[in-house]
Design a protein around this motif. Sequence first.
Motif, mmCIF file in Angstrom:
data_model
loop_
_atom_site.group_PDB
_atom_site.id
_atom_site.type_symbol
_atom_site.label_atom_id
_atom_site.label_comp_id
_atom_site.label_asym_id
_atom_site.label_seq_id
_atom_site.Cartn_x
_atom_site.Cartn_y
_atom_site.Cartn_z
ATOM 1 N N THR A 120 32.158 -13.208 29.525
ATOM 2 C CA THR A 120 30.812 -12.939 29.011
ATOM 3 C C THR A 120 29.832 -12.685 30.156
ATOM 4 O O THR A 120 28.972 -11.798 30.063
ATOM 5 C CB THR A 120 30.322 -14.116 28.149
ATOM 6 N N SER A 131 33.787 -15.801 22.783
ATOM 7 C CA SER A 131 32.761 -16.841 22.890
ATOM 8 C C SER A 131 32.014 -17.048 21.578
ATOM 9 O O SER A 131 31.490 -18.130 21.316
ATOM 10 C CB SER A 131 31.769 -16.483 24.004
ATOM 11 N N ASP A 137 36.123 -17.630 28.488
ATOM 12 C CA ASP A 137 35.137 -16.823 27.771
ATOM 13 C C ASP A 137 33.826 -16.717 28.538
ATOM 14 O O ASP A 137 33.154 -15.676 28.500
ATOM 15 C CB ASP A 137 34.884 -17.422 26.382
ATOM 16 N N SER A 162 36.781 -11.573 25.246
ATOM 17 C CA SER A 162 36.065 -12.834 25.155
ATOM 18 C C SER A 162 35.801 -13.172 23.695
ATOM 19 O O SER A 162 35.331 -12.322 22.937
ATOM 20 C CB SER A 162 34.735 -12.747 25.907
#
Length: 489
Positions: free
Chosen positions: A142, A422, A138, A420
């Motif tokens: 990002t 995150s 992630d 992603s």
Amino acid sequence: MPRILIVGGGYAGFYTAWKLEKWLRAGEAEVTVVDPLPYMTYQPFLPEVAAGSIEPRHSVVAHRRHLKKTTVITAKVTNVNHATKSATITPAVGEPWEFEYDHVVVTAGAVSRTFPIPGVADQAIGLKTIEEAVAIRDRVLTNFDKAAQLPAGPERDRLLTFVVIGGGFAGIEVFAELRSFASSLLKSYPQISFEETHFHLIEAMGRIMPEVSLETSHWVIKNLSQRGAEIHLDTQLTSAVGGKIELSTGESFETDLIVWTAGVMANPAIVRHTDLPIEERGRLQVRTDLRVGTEDVIIEGAWGAGDVSAVPDLSGGGVGGFCVPNAQHAVRQGKLLAKNLVATIRGEGTKEYLHKNLGAVAGLGIGHGVFQSGNLAIKGLPAWFAHRGYHGLAMPSWERKIRVVWGWVNNFFLGRDIVSLSAVQDPRAVFEEYAARPKPPAAAAPAAAPAVEAKAPRAPRKVAAKAAPKKDAAQTVADKREAAAVSAK
């Protein structure tokens, strides 16, 4: 009925319990596994998880799904007192309690071993858990998202610079997989060029991957260099404060991702809280038959295997005479430990652990790999297929094998999933931002002391003066005469 306590549900612990279920007769023993995580992680897949090649959940094995006859407790063992044959189990919620056993199997695994280098504890991330691998994936995604919106400059360079510390198998594999991952992302980020992505591996020794020949290790370095990755040999990390990498060679650069793979150590949560014998490197002292003790002394009812234990390597290939901490040994030790434990319960003899590795295989990203067996070295695409074939078969249970292989097939046709997640690290952030909250009650006005308000004086009323009545003429003359007389006197 004998009670068997297995401390740790990783490779060795999971396979011990799995095989005990197979070999124990009904009612012969009661088996309990205690681990703070409800699953076993297949660690050789972590580099591919970090590179988005394997779905994270497919590289773990749920304890409760595959251990049908075993009592699974999701908690920590915080102390093992073998003198009283009891262990302290501490759950995430609730009070600790004492668990009495007849046999204890210590398979608590290992954790990342670090050194007191400034900034490492605050900035780096390890590669021992599935959560770490997901966080690395992630972070890369990002950072690409952020960098694509920035102009060329120091901040963009920092986001696109990735560093791995340690040149062993784990370090080289995750380093190569991340390089492959970043290269595959470029077609989705036209704002970023290949030359803007920077990969650095820091190794304190003069070579990488000691499990393969020197010639093979040189081929790996050359392959990675051609793919835009730089390996720093005979180089030590001296500081990582604030993400600024400072090397013993004097080089310095900034990064937003530091992956630490420079060694492991026996799980200190167990080896520091037990009366079982611990050898000089901090590992459980284990015999060749996996019973705790030495060749001359046996600690009855205590067993050990996997990374937490110093198991003698009878093949002669181990470092310092002991088995190296890897998945191959942990799996095989777990299987033998189960056999020896059953044999002991039945009053039979035990067998010694002996395993000689047939070779070493590593994946270096899609289409790249290396295999070494004696003097035989296979490189490139054939070795990559060998890597995937070996680990696909080594994954425990057909259910997991099918999920992993099916994921590889999907990726071949559909490509890697580059989403992603995150935000999962703070899942309530959006909800909290927009959630309606009750208004605070209005503050009551302070009570004033009673007082009489003074009235302003009224303005005097204007009254029109009345005209005096007019006097007649006779009266006026009389008045004048009287006034004159008074004056004369």
